[in-house]
Design an enzyme around this catalytic site. Structure first.
Site, PDB file in Angstrom:
ATOM      1  N   SER A 143       0.860  -1.194   0.000  1.00  0.00           N
ATOM      2  CA  SER A 143       0.000   0.000   0.000  1.00  0.00           C
ATOM      3  C   SER A 143       0.894   1.240   0.000  1.00  0.00           C
ATOM      4  O   SER A 143       2.103   1.148   0.272  1.00  0.00           O
ATOM      5  CB  SER A 143      -0.836  -0.033   1.284  1.00  0.00           C
ATOM      6  OG  SER A 143      -1.408   1.223   1.559  1.00  0.00           O
ATOM      7  N   TYR A 156      -3.478  -0.804  10.019  1.00  0.00           N
ATOM      8  CA  TYR A 156      -3.288  -0.948   8.567  1.00  0.00           C
ATOM      9  C   TYR A 156      -1.872  -0.509   8.184  1.00  0.00           C
ATOM     10  O   TYR A 156      -1.165  -1.197   7.444  1.00  0.00           O
ATOM     11  CB  TYR A 156      -4.342  -0.121   7.827  1.00  0.00           C
ATOM     12  CG  TYR A 156      -4.373  -0.350   6.334  1.00  0.00           C
ATOM     13  CD1 TYR A 156      -5.033  -1.454   5.790  1.00  0.00           C
ATOM     14  CD2 TYR A 156      -3.750   0.527   5.454  1.00  0.00           C
ATOM     15  CE1 TYR A 156      -5.073  -1.669   4.418  1.00  0.00           C
ATOM     16  CE2 TYR A 156      -3.779   0.318   4.073  1.00  0.00           C
ATOM     17  CZ  TYR A 156      -4.445  -0.785   3.559  1.00  0.00           C
ATOM     18  OH  TYR A 156      -4.474  -0.986   2.206  1.00  0.00           O
TER      19      TYR A 156
HETATM   20  P1  NAP Z   1     -11.881  -4.981  -1.223  1.00  0.00           P
HETATM   21  O1  NAP Z   1     -12.713  -4.729  -2.436  1.00  0.00           O
HETATM   22  O2  NAP Z   1     -12.410  -4.653   0.132  1.00  0.00           O
HETATM   23  O3  NAP Z   1     -11.375  -6.496  -1.261  1.00  0.00           O
HETATM   24  C1  NAP Z   1     -10.694  -7.090  -0.193  1.00  0.00           C
HETATM   25  C2  NAP Z   1     -10.656  -8.587  -0.415  1.00  0.00           C
HETATM   26  O4  NAP Z   1     -10.069  -9.231   0.724  1.00  0.00           O
HETATM   27  C3  NAP Z   1     -12.060  -9.177  -0.574  1.00  0.00           C
HETATM   28  O5  NAP Z   1     -12.049 -10.236  -1.474  1.00  0.00           O
HETATM   29  C4  NAP Z   1     -12.326  -9.687   0.838  1.00  0.00           C
HETATM   30  O6  NAP Z   1     -13.304 -10.696   0.919  1.00  0.00           O
HETATM   31  C5  NAP Z   1     -10.946 -10.234   1.174  1.00  0.00           C
HETATM   32  N1  NAP Z   1     -10.860 -10.506   2.597  1.00  0.00           N
HETATM   33  C6  NAP Z   1     -10.982  -9.616   3.610  1.00  0.00           C
HETATM   34  N2  NAP Z   1     -10.928 -10.255   4.786  1.00  0.00           N
HETATM   35  C7  NAP Z   1     -10.772 -11.582   4.508  1.00  0.00           C
HETATM   36  C8  NAP Z   1     -10.673 -12.753   5.294  1.00  0.00           C
HETATM   37  N3  NAP Z   1     -10.747 -12.720   6.634  1.00  0.00           N
HETATM   38  N4  NAP Z   1     -10.527 -13.950   4.676  1.00  0.00           N
HETATM   39  C9  NAP Z   1     -10.495 -14.020   3.320  1.00  0.00           C
HETATM   40  N5  NAP Z   1     -10.602 -12.943   2.523  1.00  0.00           N
HETATM   41  C10 NAP Z   1     -10.736 -11.745   3.111  1.00  0.00           C
HETATM   42  O7  NAP Z   1     -10.548  -4.172  -1.329  1.00  0.00           O
HETATM   43  P2  NAP Z   1      -9.460  -3.971  -2.490  1.00  0.00           P
HETATM   44  O8  NAP Z   1      -9.301  -2.536  -2.651  1.00  0.00           O
HETATM   45  O9  NAP Z   1      -9.713  -4.838  -3.661  1.00  0.00           O
HETATM   46  O10 NAP Z   1      -8.183  -4.498  -1.671  1.00  0.00           O
HETATM   47  C11 NAP Z   1      -7.389  -5.590  -2.045  1.00  0.00           C
HETATM   48  C12 NAP Z   1      -6.020  -5.431  -1.411  1.00  0.00           C
HETATM   49  O11 NAP Z   1      -5.427  -4.230  -1.909  1.00  0.00           O
HETATM   50  C13 NAP Z   1      -6.036  -5.294   0.111  1.00  0.00           C
HETATM   51  O12 NAP Z   1      -4.926  -5.954   0.654  1.00  0.00           O
HETATM   52  C14 NAP Z   1      -5.922  -3.779   0.306  1.00  0.00           C
HETATM   53  O13 NAP Z   1      -5.368  -3.452   1.544  1.00  0.00           O
HETATM   54  C15 NAP Z   1      -4.995  -3.436  -0.827  1.00  0.00           C
HETATM   55  N6  NAP Z   1      -5.005  -2.021  -1.232  1.00  0.00           N
HETATM   56  C16 NAP Z   1      -6.121  -1.430  -1.727  1.00  0.00           C
HETATM   57  C17 NAP Z   1      -6.050  -0.085  -2.107  1.00  0.00           C
HETATM   58  C18 NAP Z   1      -7.218   0.647  -2.670  1.00  0.00           C
HETATM   59  O14 NAP Z   1      -7.112   1.866  -2.876  1.00  0.00           O
HETATM   60  N7  NAP Z   1      -8.331   0.028  -2.967  1.00  0.00           N
HETATM   61  C19 NAP Z   1      -4.846   0.605  -1.992  1.00  0.00           C
HETATM   62  C20 NAP Z   1      -3.738  -0.034  -1.482  1.00  0.00           C
HETATM   63  C21 NAP Z   1      -3.824  -1.363  -1.115  1.00  0.00           C
HETATM   64  P3  NAP Z   1     -14.861 -10.286   1.182  1.00  0.00           P
HETATM   65  O15 NAP Z   1     -15.381  -9.764  -0.137  1.00  0.00           O
HETATM   66  O16 NAP Z   1     -15.477 -11.566   1.617  1.00  0.00           O
HETATM   67  O17 NAP Z   1     -14.854  -9.235   2.252  1.00  0.00           O
END
Ligand code: NAP
Length: 251
Positions: A143, A156
């Site tokens: 991140s 986080y």
């Molecule tokens: P998201 O849409 O909230 O997706 C998160 C994913 O992680 C979902 O598939 C969620 O499953 C899964 N997850 C959460 N808790 C879990 C658990 N206990 N067991 C199994 N799966 C779990 O967010 P995203 O933006 O795509 O994020 C994906 C990654 O990118 C994360 O690591 C996040 O920190 C990172 N990230 C995102 C951003 C951004 O701007 N969006 C920026 C930097 C880093 P459910 O659907 O079942 O909740």
């Protein structure tokens, strides 16, 4: 450019049902991978994208709030497709609260999914790579808060800074086994994770005005980077965290 070709490879992607995980699973399938999609409740539209790319999808349900399922995930992948070549540690959560009031629950919940399960799933997959005598690729999702402090997101920031450090440590320990461990650090991406930020007009404008590219990132923006880090094109890249951020960190 066949060094980017992933035909016949098998990739495990955690949190593959939505957002960045769904985008990376689709990109890896388009480049040739069969996908082992790990999700908590529902595989989402990802099996459809993978099959549309002409690849197979294995649907694995696991809650990565604990490390209990990690061996079963690897076993399910091997049962489905006979091997594992790539792991994308994408599943992650965030909790927001002032540091003065931050609770133990908000600390543990985030550290368990974002850091502890990432480490132990990497360990289980790396053992499989060694058993296969194949080497392999591990791609962690970091991140901007692997590089910056942020506000109101103590666990986080700790977890994602930890992801950057672990990416280096694991790269050092496992490079000799032909295993590449790297990370992608997405900038501000339009997913469910950031819906609240994008819905707040003032925050949305503040963020957009600081991104040199002038727009939020999308899951498709991770397609090239994840295929690169999963492919032999990156065989001499170890322990690197690649920012995919529209220039945010350069600012
Ligand atoms: P998201 O849409 O909230 O997706 C998160 C994913 O992680 C979902 O598939 C969620 O499953 C899964 N997850 C959460 N808790 C879990 C658990 N206990 N067991 C199994 N799966 C779990 O967010 P995203 O933006 O795509 O994020 C994906 C990654 O990118 C994360 O690591 C996040 O920190 C990172 N990230 C995102 C951003 C951004 O701007 N969006 C920026 C930097 C880093 P459910 O659907 O079942 O909740």
């Amino acid at each position: 450019m066949n060094t980017f070709d992933l035909t016949g490879k098998v990739a495990i992607v955690t949190g593959s049902n939505t957002g960045l995980g769904a985008g990376m699973a689709s990109a890896l399938a388009t480049a040739g991978c069969d996908i082992v999609g790990v999700s908590r409740a529902d595989a989402g539209a990802t099996p459809m994208y993978v099959k549309a790319a002409g690849r197979r999808f294995a649907d694995v349900r696991a809650d990565l709030a604990s490390i209990a399922p990690v061996d079963d995930i690897v076993r399910a992948a091997v049962e489905a497709f006979g091997r594992v070549d790539v792991l994308v540690n994408n599943a992650g959560i965030i909790r927001r609260e002032d540091a003065f009031d931050f609770s133990e629950d908000d600390w543990d919940a985030v550290m368990d999914v974002n850091l502890k399960s990432l480490f132990f799933l990497s360990q289980a997959v790396a053992r499989q790579f060694v058993k296969q005598q194949s080497g392999g690729k591990i791609i962690n999702v970091a991140s901007m808060l692997s590089f910056q402090g942020g506000l109101r997101v103590a666990s986080y920031t700790a977890s994602k800074s930890g992801v950057l450090g672990l990416t280096r440590l694991l790269a050092n320990e496992w490079a000799g086994h032909g295993i590449n461990v790297n990370a992608i650090a997405p900038g501000y991406m339009a997913t469910a994770n950031t819906a609240a930020l994008r819905g707040d007009t003032q925050r949305n404008e503040e963020i957009l005005s600081r991104i040199p590219a002038g727009r939020w990132g999308t899951p498709e923006d991770l397609a090239g980077p994840v295929v690169f880090l999963a492919s032999s094109a990156s065989d001499y890249v170890h322990g690197h965290t690649l920012a995919v951020d529209g220039g945010w960190l350069a600012r």
